[in-house]
Design a protein around this motif. Structure first.
Motif, PDB file in Angstrom:
ATOM      1  N   VAL A   1     -21.656  41.517  12.819  1.00 30.06           N
ATOM      2  CA  VAL A   1     -21.683  42.066  13.978  1.00 30.06           C
ATOM      3  C   VAL A   1     -23.309  42.031  14.412  1.00 30.06           C
ATOM      4  N   ARG A   2     -23.396  41.705  15.776  1.00 27.25           N
ATOM      5  CA  ARG A   2     -24.871  41.811  16.280  1.00 27.25           C
ATOM      6  C   ARG A   2     -25.274  43.019  16.638  1.00 27.25           C
ATOM      7  N   GLN A   3     -26.258  43.603  16.373  1.00 23.16           N
ATOM      8  CA  GLN A   3     -27.132  44.626  16.891  1.00 23.16           C
ATOM      9  C   GLN A   3     -26.483  45.887  16.416  1.00 23.16           C
ATOM     10  N   ALA A   4     -25.950  46.005  15.072  1.00 21.54           N
ATOM     11  CA  ALA A   4     -25.379  47.196  14.501  1.00 21.54           C
ATOM     12  C   ALA A   4     -26.176  48.204  14.301  1.00 21.54           C
ATOM     13  N   PRO A   5     -25.911  49.638  14.313  1.00 21.05           N
ATOM     14  CA  PRO A   5     -26.737  50.746  14.387  1.00 21.05           C
ATOM     15  C   PRO A   5     -26.792  51.007  12.882  1.00 21.05           C
ATOM     16  N   PRO A   6     -27.652  51.719  12.510  1.00 20.88           N
ATOM     17  CA  PRO A   6     -27.909  52.157  11.098  1.00 20.88           C
ATOM     18  C   PRO A   6     -26.667  52.905  10.424  1.00 20.88           C
ATOM     19  N   ASN A   7     -25.765  52.632  10.183  1.00 18.90           N
ATOM     20  CA  ASN A   7     -24.573  53.200   9.154  1.00 18.90           C
ATOM     21  C   ASN A   7     -24.412  52.506   8.139  1.00 18.90           C
ATOM     22  N   GLN A   8     -23.411  52.809   7.284  1.00 19.64           N
ATOM     23  CA  GLN A   8     -23.244  52.539   5.864  1.00 19.64           C
ATOM     24  C   GLN A   8     -22.993  50.923   6.117  1.00 19.64           C
ATOM     25  N   ALA A   9     -22.230  50.381   6.679  1.00 20.40           N
ATOM     26  CA  ALA A   9     -21.884  49.063   6.878  1.00 20.40           C
ATOM     27  C   ALA A   9     -23.379  48.314   7.052  1.00 20.40           C
ATOM     28  N   ALA A  10     -24.048  48.598   8.089  1.00 22.10           N
ATOM     29  CA  ALA A  10     -25.226  47.894   8.483  1.00 22.10           C
ATOM     30  C   ALA A  10     -26.332  48.054   7.249  1.00 22.10           C
ATOM     31  N   MET A  11     -26.314  49.173   6.624  1.00 26.85           N
ATOM     32  CA  MET A  11     -27.228  49.357   5.377  1.00 26.85           C
ATOM     33  C   MET A  11     -27.142  48.474   4.237  1.00 26.85           C
ATOM     34  N   ALA A  12     -25.781  48.409   4.037  1.00 28.07           N
ATOM     35  CA  ALA A  12     -25.410  47.225   3.207  1.00 28.07           C
ATOM     36  C   ALA A  12     -25.883  45.820   3.280  1.00 28.07           C
ATOM     37  N   MET A  13     -25.591  45.548   4.667  1.00 31.77           N
ATOM     38  CA  MET A  13     -25.991  44.128   5.200  1.00 31.77           C
ATOM     39  C   MET A  13     -27.733  43.992   4.829  1.00 31.77           C
ATOM     40  N   THR A  14     -28.366  45.126   5.144  1.00 34.78           N
ATOM     41  CA  THR A  14     -29.957  44.748   5.225  1.00 34.78           C
ATOM     42  C   THR A  14     -30.313  44.824   3.818  1.00 34.78           C
ATOM     43  N   HIS A  15     -29.534  45.185   2.848  1.00 33.79           N
ATOM     44  CA  HIS A  15     -30.081  45.679   1.566  1.00 33.79           C
ATOM     45  C   HIS A  15     -29.908  44.518   0.339  1.00 33.79           C
ATOM     46  N   GLY A  16     -29.159  43.339   1.033  1.00 33.48           N
ATOM     47  CA  GLY A  16     -28.834  42.333   0.235  1.00 33.48           C
ATOM     48  C   GLY A  16     -27.713  42.736  -0.732  1.00 33.48           C
ATOM     49  N   ILE A  17     -26.885  43.620  -0.400  1.00 34.27           N
ATOM     50  CA  ILE A  17     -25.560  43.637  -1.584  1.00 34.27           C
ATOM     51  C   ILE A  17     -24.431  43.077  -1.069  1.00 34.27           C
ATOM     52  N   ASP A  18     -23.902  42.243  -2.140  1.00 38.50           N
ATOM     53  CA  ASP A  18     -22.872  41.403  -2.020  1.00 38.50           C
ATOM     54  C   ASP A  18     -21.804  41.968  -1.018  1.00 38.50           C
ATOM     55  N   GLU A  19     -21.297  41.094  -0.188  1.00 36.73           N
ATOM     56  CA  GLU A  19     -20.488  41.763   0.987  1.00 36.73           C
ATOM     57  C   GLU A  19     -19.161  42.390   0.294  1.00 36.73           C
ATOM     58  N   CYS A  20     -18.760  41.858  -0.766  1.00 35.01           N
ATOM     59  CA  CYS A  20     -17.420  42.315  -1.555  1.00 35.01           C
ATOM     60  C   CYS A  20     -17.739  44.003  -1.756  1.00 35.01           C
ATOM     61  N   TYR A  21     -18.759  44.629  -1.858  1.00 35.87           N
ATOM     62  CA  TYR A  21     -19.211  45.732  -2.138  1.00 35.87           C
ATOM     63  C   TYR A  21     -19.386  46.494  -0.826  1.00 35.87           C
ATOM     64  N   TRP A  22     -19.312  45.974   0.187  1.00 37.31           N
ATOM     65  CA  TRP A  22     -19.883  46.765   1.486  1.00 37.31           C
ATOM     66  C   TRP A  22     -18.550  47.742   1.899  1.00 37.31           C
ATOM     67  N   LYS A  23     -18.897  48.908   2.415  1.00 41.62           N
ATOM     68  CA  LYS A  23     -17.896  49.835   2.734  1.00 41.62           C
ATOM     69  C   LYS A  23     -16.830  49.245   3.708  1.00 41.62           C
ATOM     70  N   GLY A  24     -15.603  49.420   3.799  1.00 35.43           N
ATOM     71  CA  GLY A  24     -14.553  48.718   4.621  1.00 35.43           C
ATOM     72  C   GLY A  24     -14.292  47.250   4.515  1.00 35.43           C
ATOM     73  N   VAL A  25     -14.885  46.555   3.478  1.00 34.53           N
ATOM     74  CA  VAL A  25     -14.753  45.034   3.082  1.00 34.53           C
ATOM     75  C   VAL A  25     -13.883  44.899   1.749  1.00 34.53           C
ATOM     76  N   ASN A  26     -12.635  44.154   1.882  1.00 32.47           N
ATOM     77  CA  ASN A  26     -12.067  43.848   0.615  1.00 32.47           C
ATOM     78  C   ASN A  26     -12.162  42.201   0.489  1.00 32.47           C
ATOM     79  N   CYS A  27     -12.046  41.848  -0.620  1.00 32.49           N
ATOM     80  CA  CYS A  27     -12.269  40.644  -1.376  1.00 32.49           C
ATOM     81  C   CYS A  27     -11.056  40.112  -1.896  1.00 32.49           C
TER      82      CYS A  27
END
Length: 284
Positions: A1-27
């Protein structure tokens, strides 16, 4: 998602956390993203074309956010997608004719946006088999054109195109080929012509909710419902009907199960146990 505000999902993206550990994401077990559930995340921006890379995605929920722009064409290339929830945003543009590629889609919910254009004929079940679509909701958009014939959505139980700018005659075959339908909402459009008698049999007579109010429908409201009296909600006011077939009155208690019945007062002639139509007229 482009231009996402600073929430938990966006913070995970910008801190290099594997996407499978992002809140709201299942792998999947082998690390492929299969579900994104980001409702109520204050997301803004648009859906990026890179979403095509999530080829194993089965569930995408971006509802109740502040997203805008057209729905990326690449969404329709996600052929494993089963549930698409984009309601209550500000999406514009059209529903792509590529919707026909979503052979596994069961829930398609795009209500409360600003979508334009027509409902694609490509939504129909094709020669490959009956489309597994169970839930279709585009309520409160700006869709226009006619409601396509021959959709043959035999598994659909909820179909809502209310509060749009649809016009033309109602397709007769909807009453014959939507055999599992329980809720049909066609209200607040510009449909004209008669209400087909086949709509008495829609859902094999097990329809529970039918809203066709605020259109330009004419003629007599058909009412041969001796075997089909499961309607609980039936609203047909603000049309141009000339009369109401007496068979509709058998939908009321004690003959049927209806608890909400609204028709224009000049055609409301039922004398049921609760006389729902007349009560509504008196309360206007």
């Amino acid at each position: 998602v482009r231009q996402a505000p600073p929430n938990q999902a966006a913070m995970a993206m910008t801190h290099g956390i594997d996407e499978c550990y992002w809140k709201g994401v299942n792998c999947t077990e082998d690390g492929h993203v299969m579900a994104i559930r980001w409702a109520y995340q204050d997301l803004t921006g648009t859906i990026p074309s890179e979403i095509r890379l999530l080829s194993n995605l089965t569930h995408l929920d971006l509802s109740n956010n502040y997203m805008h722009g057209p729905i990326a064409e690449e969404v329709y290339s996600l052929t494993k997608l089963e549930r698409l929830y984009l309601f209550k945003n500000s999406f514009t543009g059209t529903i792509s004719t590529r919707i026909g590629q979503l052979d596994k889609i069961s829930h398609f919910h795009l209500s409360h946006n600003a979508l334009t254009g027509s409902i694609p004929q490509a939504l129909q079940s094709d020669d490959a088999g009956i489309r597994p679509l169970r839930y279709f909701n585009v309520y409160s958009n700006r869709l226009n054109g006619t409601l396509p014939e021959n959709l043959r959505l035999r598994m659909c139980f909820y179909f809502d195109v209310g509060r749009n700018e649809l016009s033309g005659d109602l397709p007769r075959d909807l009453g014959q080929k939507f055999v599992e339908l329980r809720s049909l909402h066609l209200d607040h459009n510009n449909f004209r012509g008669p209400l087909p008698s086949t709509y008495n049999n829609v859902g094999n007579g097990r329809l529970e909710s039918l809203t066709i109010n605020h259109n330009r429908l004419t003629g007599q409201v058909p009412g041969d419902r001796r075997l089909y009296n499961k309607l609980v909600e039936y609203t047909l006011h603000e049309n141009r009907f000339s009369s109401l077939h007496g068979g509709n009155c058998r939908l009321e208690i004690p003959y049927g199960e209806m608890v909400e019945f609204k028709a224009d007062c000049d055609i409301c002639r039922c004398d049921g146990y609760f006389n729902l139509c007349r009560r509504w007229c008196r309360g206007k």
